[in-house]
Structures are given as C-alpha cells and as structure tokens.
Design an enzyme around this catalytic site. Structure first.
Site, PDB file in Angstrom:
ATOM      1  NE  ARG A  98      -2.365  19.815   2.721  1.00 15.89           N
ATOM      2  CZ  ARG A  98      -3.669  19.647   2.586  1.00 15.89           C
ATOM      3  NH1 ARG A  98      -4.239  18.527   2.969  1.00 15.89           N
ATOM      4  NH2 ARG A  98      -4.420  20.604   2.104  1.00 15.89           N
ATOM      5  CB  CYS A 131      -9.607  23.139   6.164  1.00 14.67           C
ATOM      6  SG  CYS A 131     -10.557  21.706   5.641  1.00 14.67           S
ATOM      7  CD  GLN A 158     -14.419  18.333   8.034  1.00 14.28           C
ATOM      8  OE1 GLN A 158     -13.985  17.347   8.600  1.00 14.28           O
ATOM      9  NE2 GLN A 158     -13.982  18.713   6.849  1.00 14.28           N
ATOM     10  NE  ARG A 262     -18.755  18.468   3.367  1.00 13.12           N
ATOM     11  CZ  ARG A 262     -17.448  18.773   3.374  1.00 13.12           C
ATOM     12  NH1 ARG A 262     -16.991  19.725   4.171  1.00 13.12           N
ATOM     13  NH2 ARG A 262     -16.593  18.117   2.609  1.00 13.12           N
ATOM     14  CG  HIS A 269     -14.282  22.789   8.560  1.00 13.47           C
ATOM     15  ND1 HIS A 269     -15.403  23.069   7.808  1.00 13.47           N
ATOM     16  CD2 HIS A 269     -13.377  22.277   7.703  1.00 13.47           C
ATOM     17  CE1 HIS A 269     -15.185  22.738   6.539  1.00 13.47           C
ATOM     18  NE2 HIS A 269     -13.962  22.263   6.443  1.00 13.47           N
TER      19      HIS A 269
HETATM   20  N1  HSE Z   1     -11.348  18.693   3.133  1.00 15.64           N
HETATM   21  C1  HSE Z   1     -12.052  19.811   3.608  1.00 15.64           C
HETATM   22  C2  HSE Z   1     -13.524  19.568   3.610  1.00 15.64           C
HETATM   23  C3  HSE Z   1     -11.734  20.998   2.775  1.00 15.64           C
HETATM   24  O1  HSE Z   1     -13.975  18.714   2.861  1.00 15.64           O
HETATM   25  O2  HSE Z   1     -14.239  20.201   4.363  1.00 15.64           O
HETATM   26  C4  HSE Z   1     -11.236  22.156   3.580  1.00 15.64           C
HETATM   27  O3  HSE Z   1     -12.275  23.097   3.775  1.00 15.64           O
END
Ligand code: HSE
Length: 386
Positions: A98, A131, A158, A262, A269
């Site tokens: 990237r 993402c 996420q 998370r 997300h």
């Molecule tokens: N880095 C991102 C995550 C992944 O851990 O949610 C993309 O879905």
C-alpha cells in the site's frame, strides 16, 4: 484480457468472485485459477485446472494478476515476478504494497483522479485500502477534499469477519455456548435477570473458546486490533491517517486517529466520528455534500426511526450502501461535527475496489489506454443485496 486469480477461495476472494459474477465481469476474460496448496485439482469452474501460485513463468503469461491470498504471498511472489520483467497489472487486497511508491491505493468513487494519474504515469500495481479506512472515506471524503477538516477522531466498531474466517467461527461457537447457558435462566419462572448476567460472566470468564480472538467477543467488545505500533496506537489505528492521505493524495496533513474496537458482529465495520472543521459549515450543506458524493452515499436523518432502520450492520450487511447519520453539531462548538457511519467491509472495504480496478483497466484497454476517467463511469448498480 488474461487474468490470473490467486486467493479466490478465502473470504475476500469469495466475495470478489461473487461480485464479479453478479456484475458479469467474467465475460470476455480468460481466467486462470491459481492455488498455493491444490495444484492440479479442478478449479471453481468445471473443466478448469488449478495452477501453482508460485509458478512465476505461468503468472507472467497474464495481463493482470489479482490476489486476495494475503501479505505473505505478496511478499514471496511480487518482487520476483516483477524481476522476471513482467509488466502486467498486479491487483492486491493485502496491505504489503500500500505504501510502495510504485503502487496506487484504489477506491475509485473517492480517488478516481489519483488512480487515473497513477495509471497515466505507468503505475501497474493497484492495491485495495484498509477496510476501515476505505469505509471512512466512502462516508466523509468530500469534507476532506474540500479542505474543511482540521482533524478527525474515529472510534471504530469492527466485525469479527475482519479478523478472518476462524474468528467468525469462534464468535459463532461463543454465541452458541452463551445461548445454551441462557436456557435455564430463561426457562425458570423465578429466575432473576441477574441470573442472565451471572451466566454470561461465568461463561465469558472460562467457558468460551478464545484461541482466535484472544478473549470472549460474544456479549463483549475488545479494544485492540492488529499489533502494537510506537506511540501506543495499534496498527489498525495507525493506518487511518497514513492510508487516508495516501488514497486522497491530500496536500495538507489532517490528523486522523482514534481507538479501534472489535465488536461481536459478524460483518460490517461502523465508526463514530468527531470531525473538527476549520470553521462551522451549515449542517444542511454538509448533508448535501455527503449525500451526493457517489451513488452509494446515503445520509440518514438524525431520528430514532431512520437510525434503527438504516444505520447499523444488520441493515447494511451485504449491500454497497455506505450510510452516514447521527449528523449534528456538538456541544464542544459549532465547528465540531458528530457523525456515525457503517459499511460492509468485505465489499467496499475489500473486494469491490479490486473488481472496479479491473474494470478500470479493461475500460482503458478498450479505449486504447486513454485517460477516460473512471469517475465518469460510476455505475449506481449497488446490486450486492443481502
Ligand atoms: N483490519 C481489518 C480488521 C480487516 O481487522 O477488521 C478488514 O476487515
């Protein structure tokens, strides 16, 4: 056009193939399916054979190689393939390239001119963005483009699928065990609501599988994604500013930072944003700018009904819409804007920019390599339905 597909079986690769099928992208393509583990077996299309994804000579026969195989594969194959003299297009979902000066990060609804300019100067490596970053920009890029933004704080929510297929399975198993634990307190006539809480805490503190996620995610949330970076950020948090600048090619630096969390959702997300503007802008104007950014932009009115109908993962998952809502001026001052956005991270956050990158290359090849802007080709299809 000859296209080699690597990593087509994984989560992002599967979504990519599904979207390519939905949009008829395979028509007119000569596709080779590569594999890292099942050479010689039949590919996903009857009659096709799987070829070795490390076979540089075979990869080099393709105009385009698309990989969703992951960073280790890119590390192992990309440079050696280029060193054979191959000058085809490499389209990659992994983060490895990237920041490579020879690559462009693709998200054409917001950076079509950046992609065009890169292709015009001979860039042949096109990489999908992170993402969360891609979804942030699908929601609010016009504010950054107009130079209105002093800084952004983004607090993310996420989904488990962002951590991979094994994390999804683990979350499902955790939910199943919690569900089983609730049977008794939900059935007992004299059960207290505190029994539900006690069952939850007991299972979370020793009765749930956590090998993948590191801690219970069912009925819980975990404020750590990816590895530690200097300065206390996680790598997921670090990507926000670095990749936003890379994607938009911003002239003026805009600090973008927050806490990545998370949560126990399967897919999508979400992000709660605080946006500090250089000066106050009428909310109506902001809504108009965000709502007209591209065909998948959607401003959700700041009402309970609209929010509960349209601004959460269950409503958005499997669709290309990127709603932004809860828009309001904050108590901190008229230059402080609150916003909340949700997007399907497997679509705009992963597969969709890749299939669109291929479409851009095909259009350019069809136009004799002209600089026809991909922005002019934005199709309001949005057909990825749940
Ligand atoms: N880095 C991102 C995550 C992944 O851990 O949610 C993309 O879905």
């Amino acid at each position: 056009m000859r296209v080699g597909l690597v990593g087509w079986r994984g989560m992002v690769g599967s979504v990519l193939r599904e979207r390519m099928q939905e949009e008829g992208d395979f028509e007119g393509l000569e596709v080779t399916y590569f594999t890292t583990s099942q050479v010689g077996e039949e590919g996903p299309v009857p009659g096709t054979e799987l070829h070795d994804a490390h076979d540089l000579e075979r990869l080099a026969r393709h105009d385009v190689v698309i990989t969703c195989q992951g960073g280790d594969y890119t590390e192992a194959v990309y440079r050696p393939l280029r060193e054979t003299g191959w000058d085809g297009y490499w389209i990659d979902a992994a983060s490895t390239l990237r920041l490579d000066p020879d690559a462009v990060v693709v998200l054409d609804p917001v950076n079509a001119e950046v992609i065009d300019a890169a292709l015009e100067r001979g860039v042949r490596t096109l990489v999908g963005g992170n993402c969360t970053v891609s979804l942030l920009l699908m929601a609010v890029a016009p504010l950054l483009r107009r130079g209105w933004v002093e800084w952004i704080s983004t607090m993310t929510y996420q989904a488990a699928s962002g951590a991979g297929a094994a994390a999804m399975r683990e979350l499902a198993e955790q939910i199943r065990r919690l569900g089983a634990g609730f049977e008794a307190p939900l059935s007992a006539a004299d059960a207290s609501p505190l029994d539900l809480d006690a069952v939850t805490a007991k299972l979370q503190r020793g009765g749930l599988p956590c090998d993948e996620l590191g801690a219970p995610l069912a009925g819980n949330l975990l404020p750590w994604i990816d590895r530690a970076m200097p300065g206390g950020q996680t790598r997921e948090e670090w990507k926000a500013q670095v990749e936003c600048h890379r994607i938009l090619d911003l002239e003026r630096p805009v600090p973008i930072d927050g806490v990545c969390v998370r949560v126990g959702t399967m897919r999508c997300h979400a992000q709660a944003l605080t946006i500090k503007l250089h000066e106050a802008v009428e909310l109506e104007e902001i809504e108009a700018v965000l709502g007209s950014a591209h065909p998948w932009a959607e401003v959700v009115p700041n009402t309970r009904e609209a929010t509960l109908e349209r601004l959460h993962p269950a409503a958005v998952t499997g669709t290309l819409q990127v709603p932004v809502g809860r828009l309001r001026t904050m108590l901190q001052g008229s230059e402080y804007l609150a916003a909340y956005t949700v997007g399907d991270q497997l679509l705009w956050g992963a597969a969709e920019p890749l299939r669109r990158a291929l479409a851009i290359l095909r259009r350019r090849a069809g136009a004799g390599g002209s600089a026809a802007s991909p922005a002019a080709e934005l199709a309001p299809s949005g057909s990825a339905a749940p």
